[in-house]
Structure formats: C-alpha cells, structure tokens
Write a protein that holds these residues in place. Structure first.
Motif, PDB file in Angstrom:
ATOM      1  N   PHE A  13     -15.652 -13.029 -22.817  1.00  8.96           N
ATOM      2  CA  PHE A  13     -15.218 -13.065 -21.417  1.00  8.96           C
ATOM      3  C   PHE A  13     -14.127 -12.017 -21.208  1.00  8.96           C
ATOM      4  CE2 PHE A  13     -17.047 -17.147 -22.222  1.00  8.96           C
ATOM      5  CZ  PHE A  13     -17.638 -17.534 -21.025  1.00  8.96           C
ATOM      6  N   GLY A  14     -14.122 -11.444 -20.028  1.00  4.32           N
ATOM      7  CA  GLY A  14     -13.025 -10.559 -19.638  1.00  4.32           C
ATOM      8  C   GLY A  14     -12.105 -11.355 -18.731  1.00  4.32           C
ATOM      9  N   VAL A  15     -11.030 -11.881 -19.288  1.00  3.91           N
ATOM     10  CA  VAL A  15     -10.144 -12.759 -18.517  1.00  3.91           C
ATOM     11  C   VAL A  15      -9.065 -11.918 -17.841  1.00  3.91           C
ATOM     12  CG1 VAL A  15      -8.643 -14.773 -18.613  1.00  3.91           C
ATOM     13  CG2 VAL A  15     -10.554 -14.587 -20.208  1.00  3.91           C
ATOM     14  N   HIS A  16      -8.977 -12.040 -16.542  1.00  4.68           N
ATOM     15  CA  HIS A  16      -8.023 -11.223 -15.793  1.00  4.68           C
ATOM     16  C   HIS A  16      -6.608 -11.747 -16.004  1.00  4.68           C
ATOM     17  CE1 HIS A  16      -6.508  -9.006 -12.173  1.00  4.68           C
ATOM     18  NE2 HIS A  16      -7.294  -8.122 -12.730  1.00  4.68           N
ATOM     19  N   ASN A  17      -5.683 -10.829 -16.266  1.00  2.00           N
ATOM     20  CA  ASN A  17      -4.291 -11.268 -16.478  1.00  2.00           C
ATOM     21  C   ASN A  17      -3.391 -10.836 -15.315  1.00  2.00           C
ATOM     22  OD1 ASN A  17      -3.907  -8.570 -16.895  1.00  2.00           O
ATOM     23  ND2 ASN A  17      -2.837  -8.779 -18.835  1.00  2.00           N
ATOM     24  N   GLY A  18      -4.034 -10.528 -14.180  1.00  3.31           N
ATOM     25  CA  GLY A  18      -3.293 -10.084 -13.014  1.00  3.31           C
ATOM     26  C   GLY A  18      -3.211  -8.580 -12.930  1.00  3.31           C
ATOM     27  N   HIS A  19      -3.617  -7.933 -14.014  1.00  2.00           N
ATOM     28  CA  HIS A  19      -3.489  -6.488 -14.085  1.00  2.00           C
ATOM     29  C   HIS A  19      -4.794  -5.857 -14.558  1.00  2.00           C
ATOM     30  CE1 HIS A  19      -1.705  -2.608 -14.686  1.00  2.00           C
ATOM     31  NE2 HIS A  19      -1.839  -2.652 -15.996  1.00  2.00           N
ATOM     32  N   LEU A  76     -13.224 -13.144 -27.088  1.00  2.00           N
ATOM     33  CA  LEU A  76     -14.416 -13.615 -27.793  1.00  2.00           C
ATOM     34  C   LEU A  76     -14.192 -15.080 -28.147  1.00  2.00           C
ATOM     35  CD1 LEU A  76     -17.111 -13.239 -29.299  1.00  2.00           C
ATOM     36  CD2 LEU A  76     -15.804 -12.365 -31.238  1.00  2.00           C
ATOM     37  N   VAL A  77     -15.033 -15.945 -27.605  1.00  2.00           N
ATOM     38  CA  VAL A  77     -14.806 -17.389 -27.752  1.00  2.00           C
ATOM     39  C   VAL A  77     -15.289 -17.866 -29.124  1.00  2.00           C
ATOM     40  CG1 VAL A  77     -15.349 -19.656 -26.830  1.00  2.00           C
ATOM     41  CG2 VAL A  77     -15.007 -17.735 -25.279  1.00  2.00           C
ATOM     42  N   SER A  78     -14.401 -18.563 -29.822  1.00  2.00           N
ATOM     43  CA  SER A  78     -14.771 -19.177 -31.101  1.00  2.00           C
ATOM     44  C   SER A  78     -14.618 -20.692 -30.995  1.00  2.00           C
ATOM     45  CB  SER A  78     -13.867 -18.632 -32.219  1.00  2.00           C
ATOM     46  OG  SER A  78     -12.534 -18.985 -31.965  1.00  2.00           O
ATOM     47  N   GLU A  79     -15.075 -21.388 -32.001  1.00  2.00           N
ATOM     48  CA  GLU A  79     -15.067 -22.861 -31.960  1.00  2.00           C
ATOM     49  C   GLU A  79     -13.653 -23.431 -31.819  1.00  2.00           C
ATOM     50  OE1 GLU A  79     -17.171 -24.735 -35.092  1.00  2.00           O
ATOM     51  OE2 GLU A  79     -19.039 -23.668 -34.681  1.00  2.00           O
ATOM     52  N   ASP A  80     -12.700 -22.752 -32.440  1.00  2.00           N
ATOM     53  CA  ASP A  80     -11.321 -23.243 -32.405  1.00  2.00           C
ATOM     54  C   ASP A  80     -10.732 -23.243 -30.995  1.00  2.00           C
ATOM     55  OD1 ASP A  80     -11.444 -23.495 -35.106  1.00  2.00           O
ATOM     56  OD2 ASP A  80     -10.555 -21.547 -35.522  1.00  2.00           O
ATOM     57  N   MET A  81     -11.318 -22.460 -30.102  1.00  2.00           N
ATOM     58  CA  MET A  81     -10.753 -22.313 -28.756  1.00  2.00           C
ATOM     59  C   MET A  81     -11.242 -23.375 -27.789  1.00  2.00           C
ATOM     60  SD  MET A  81     -11.256 -18.231 -28.814  1.00  2.00           S
ATOM     61  CE  MET A  81     -10.986 -17.953 -27.088  1.00  2.00           C
ATOM     62  N   VAL A  82     -12.253 -24.152 -28.199  1.00  2.00           N
ATOM     63  CA  VAL A  82     -12.824 -25.169 -27.305  1.00  2.00           C
ATOM     64  C   VAL A  82     -11.743 -26.181 -26.913  1.00  2.00           C
ATOM     65  CG1 VAL A  82     -14.487 -27.066 -27.158  1.00  2.00           C
ATOM     66  CG2 VAL A  82     -15.152 -24.903 -28.213  1.00  2.00           C
ATOM     67  N   GLY A  83     -11.675 -26.448 -25.614  1.00  2.00           N
ATOM     68  CA  GLY A  83     -10.686 -27.398 -25.117  1.00  2.00           C
ATOM     69  C   GLY A  83      -9.451 -26.738 -24.538  1.00  2.00           C
ATOM     70  N   HIS A  84      -9.232 -25.478 -24.899  1.00  2.00           N
ATOM     71  CA  HIS A  84      -8.096 -24.746 -24.331  1.00  2.00           C
ATOM     72  C   HIS A  84      -8.515 -24.120 -23.001  1.00  2.00           C
ATOM     73  CE1 HIS A  84      -5.343 -24.835 -27.860  1.00  2.00           C
ATOM     74  NE2 HIS A  84      -6.477 -25.065 -28.505  1.00  2.00           N
ATOM     75  N   LYS A  85      -7.564 -23.616 -22.265  1.00  2.00           N
ATOM     76  CA  LYS A  85      -7.866 -22.909 -21.011  1.00  2.00           C
ATOM     77  C   LYS A  85      -7.984 -21.414 -21.305  1.00  2.00           C
ATOM     78  CE  LYS A  85      -7.033 -26.707 -18.627  1.00  2.00           C
ATOM     79  NZ  LYS A  85      -8.064 -27.494 -17.958  1.00  2.00           N
ATOM     80  N   PHE A  86      -8.826 -20.736 -20.531  1.00  2.00           N
ATOM     81  CA  PHE A  86      -9.019 -19.304 -20.751  1.00  2.00           C
ATOM     82  C   PHE A  86      -7.717 -18.517 -20.599  1.00  2.00           C
ATOM     83  CE2 PHE A  86     -13.557 -20.160 -20.204  1.00  2.00           C
ATOM     84  CZ  PHE A  86     -14.076 -19.344 -21.189  1.00  2.00           C
ATOM     85  N   GLY A  87      -6.886 -18.964 -19.684  1.00  2.00           N
ATOM     86  CA  GLY A  87      -5.642 -18.240 -19.424  1.00  2.00           C
ATOM     87  C   GLY A  87      -4.723 -18.143 -20.624  1.00  2.00           C
ATOM     88  N   GLU A  88      -4.889 -19.062 -21.568  1.00  2.00           N
ATOM     89  CA  GLU A  88      -4.025 -19.052 -22.753  1.00  2.00           C
ATOM     90  C   GLU A  88      -4.250 -17.806 -23.615  1.00  2.00           C
ATOM     91  OE1 GLU A  88      -3.861 -22.785 -24.997  1.00  2.00           O
ATOM     92  OE2 GLU A  88      -4.942 -23.711 -23.336  1.00  2.00           O
ATOM     93  N   PHE A  89      -5.428 -17.192 -23.466  1.00  2.00           N
ATOM     94  CA  PHE A  89      -5.781 -16.067 -24.334  1.00  2.00           C
ATOM     95  C   PHE A  89      -5.615 -14.708 -23.642  1.00  2.00           C
ATOM     96  CE2 PHE A  89      -8.243 -19.852 -25.409  1.00  2.00           C
ATOM     97  CZ  PHE A  89      -7.728 -20.085 -26.671  1.00  2.00           C
ATOM     98  N   ALA A  90      -5.047 -14.712 -22.464  1.00  2.00           N
ATOM     99  CA  ALA A  90      -4.824 -13.455 -21.747  1.00  2.00           C
ATOM    100  C   ALA A  90      -3.428 -13.496 -21.133  1.00  2.00           C
ATOM    101  CB  ALA A  90      -5.890 -13.263 -20.675  1.00  2.00           C
ATOM    102  N   PRO A  91      -2.400 -13.248 -21.947  1.00  2.00           N
ATOM    103  CA  PRO A  91      -1.025 -13.363 -21.446  1.00  2.00           C
ATOM    104  C   PRO A  91      -0.748 -12.392 -20.298  1.00  2.00           C
ATOM    105  CG  PRO A  91      -1.054 -12.423 -23.651  1.00  2.00           C
ATOM    106  CD  PRO A  91      -2.443 -12.831 -23.347  1.00  2.00           C
TER     107      PRO A  91
END
Lengths: 93, 183
Positions: free
Chosen positions: A49-55, A61-76
């Motif tokens: 996913f290309g998660v927009h960080n406002g800029h 790249l989504v891995s199993e460990d990321m399930v349950g988190h929000k996408f925003g956590e990976f795009a500071p």
C-alpha cells in the motif's frame, strides 16, 4: 477505550475493493490510499500500500505481524532523519 | 564511499558528575555498540578517545574517557562528534544486506535507459520494510520499497544503483491513468 468486538475491525470500504482488484492482477502494484485509520486485515498480507503521510505516499508491504494495527502507524507524518552510523538495510524479495 | 571515509557514531553531549565522566548520544543500532568498532576519534582525527561505557539512561550513555580527570575536562569536549573509519565496520555476509552509509549518496539510474535520475538520500524503516528515499534531479523526493523488484541492481563500488522506476506503480495509474479514490 477499546473498540467493541461485535463491531469488527474498521476498514474503509474502498480499500477492500482496491485490495481485491490488486490481488486479481499479478503485477507488482501499489495501492494508493489516504485511509490511515483503516485496520490492517489478514487479507492484506503480501500487498503493498502507498499510505499517504500528508506529503507523499510511503510504501508499506503488509506482513502478518502488522495485522490489527492501523495503516497510519507505518507512515509517520514527521520524520527524524538521524545518522547512518552502523545501521544496515536488507533488500527484500 | 571509500574505505578511508569516516562515519559518525555519536556525539558527546555534556559532562556527568565531577569525576570527568561524559554523556554520549550514540547513533548506532544498539547504543552500547559505540565502542565496538575500534578507537573513536574526532572528525579531523587529531583527538583519539578511549572510552569505557559505564551505563545508560533514557538513551544517553554514561562513559569515561581516558585522560579526563575532572568535570572541566569533560565539559570542554561537549559537542564533539565521535568518528571511526568506515573500514572498521565488519564485513556483511548477506549479499542483500548493506550499510546505510554505503547506500546514501549513490547515484540512481533507471534500468530502462541508464540515465541518472537522482541520488539516494536516505533509508528508513517505519515498521513495514526498508524504504529508499530518492532525491530526484528536479529537486523533489520519492520513496520506493527497497526490494528486488524496485531495486534490481546495487553497485556500491561503482557508485550507483539501478531502479526499475522512481515512481510507485499505483493500481489506478496502470488501469486508467487517473485516480478514482474517494479518499
């Protein structure tokens, strides 16, 4: 306060459609998204996913460990660049 | 990057106590590793620092440096950056693993025609794999995944990397050339 279990995880509707579309095609594509509030679901594992960080869009790249988190956590939205020092990077497959 | 080049591993941020101890902010992956790569020195190489780490608190190391006797000596070193030679870093065994300091500054060439489109400005890991930031020749910057499909070739000694594209291949761009998101 945690979200009630009966509601299920929140995901913006358009994201599910895009994920299905991307899965159907075998190309190495990035799903452009602004929905930082959406939860990472198991069905997203393996997709990028290309998660927009406002800029700009940050590739996630989504891995199993990321399930349950929000996408925003990976795009500071604020980046501290820091020093290279002895840090290493590993090229993914 | 040449082997003689130095890399900054930390900075002395101030004195600790009255016995000549110093506080050091370490930039290494594991902050205690700052003394694992040989003798630290100043940027110009004129001063050598033989340090012994005593402990850490809130990400700042507490250490002694041989030759410092009191707080005045320690305060005089505040702001001093600590360097080691790049050659002191251990060799990497995995061919897909690279030091950030090796990658930063490399030219970025397009795989299609070999033209230089920018240079590597940084490598970040926000929790979802490493990401390359590329500063383009037009002044803008783009982020691409540090994966084999986006970065098929890396030539550190030759000073360049080859990328398939400096833009992310978005689903919509492929299909229609426009974005139909409702955001």
């Amino acid at each position: 306060m945690t979200r009630s279990v009966w509601k299920g995880p929140f995901v913006d509707g358009y994201l599910l459609k895009k994920a299905d579309k991307s899965k159907a095609s075998s190309r190495n594509e990035v799903i452009k998204m602004w929905s930082r509030r959406s939860t990472v679901l198991p069905m997203f594992v393996g997709l990028t996913f290309g998660v927009h960080n406002g800029h700009k869009f940050i590739p996630v790249l989504v891995s199993e460990d990321m399930v349950g988190h929000k996408f925003g956590e990976f795009a500071p939205t604020r980046t501290y660049y820091g020093h290279a020092a002895d840090k290493k990077a590993k090229r993914g497959k | 990057m040449s082997e003689n080049e130095k890399i900054c591993l930390g900075i002395i941020v101030g004195a600790q106590g009255i016995k000549g101890e110093v506080r050091i902010k370490s930039f290494t992956s594991e902050i205690e590793d700052i003394d694992q790569y040989g003798t630290l020195e100043s940027k110009d190489g004129s001063k050598k620092f033989d340090i012994k780490i005593l402990g850490s608190s809130k990400g700042i190391l507490r250490a002694t440096i041989r030759g410092l006797k009191d707080r005045n000596d320690a305060e005089a070193l505040a702001g001093t950056e600590l360097y080691v030679s790049k050659a002191n870093l251990p060799a990497l065994e995995d061919e897909d693993e690279f030091y950030h300091s090796d990658l930063i500054g490399l030219d970025v060439k397009l795989g299609a025609d070999g033209s230089i489109v920018g240079e590597v400005a940084g490598i970040y890991d926000f929790g979802a794999g490493d990401v390359l930031e590329i500063k383009l020749t037009n002044g803008k910057s783009e982020m691409i995944p540090f994966t084999l499909s986006y970065v098929p070739e890396i030539k550190v000694k030759e000073g360049y990397i080859i990328v398939e594209t400096v833009l992310l291949n978005f689903v919509e761009d492929f299909e229609t050339g426009e974005d139909k998101d409702e955001g």
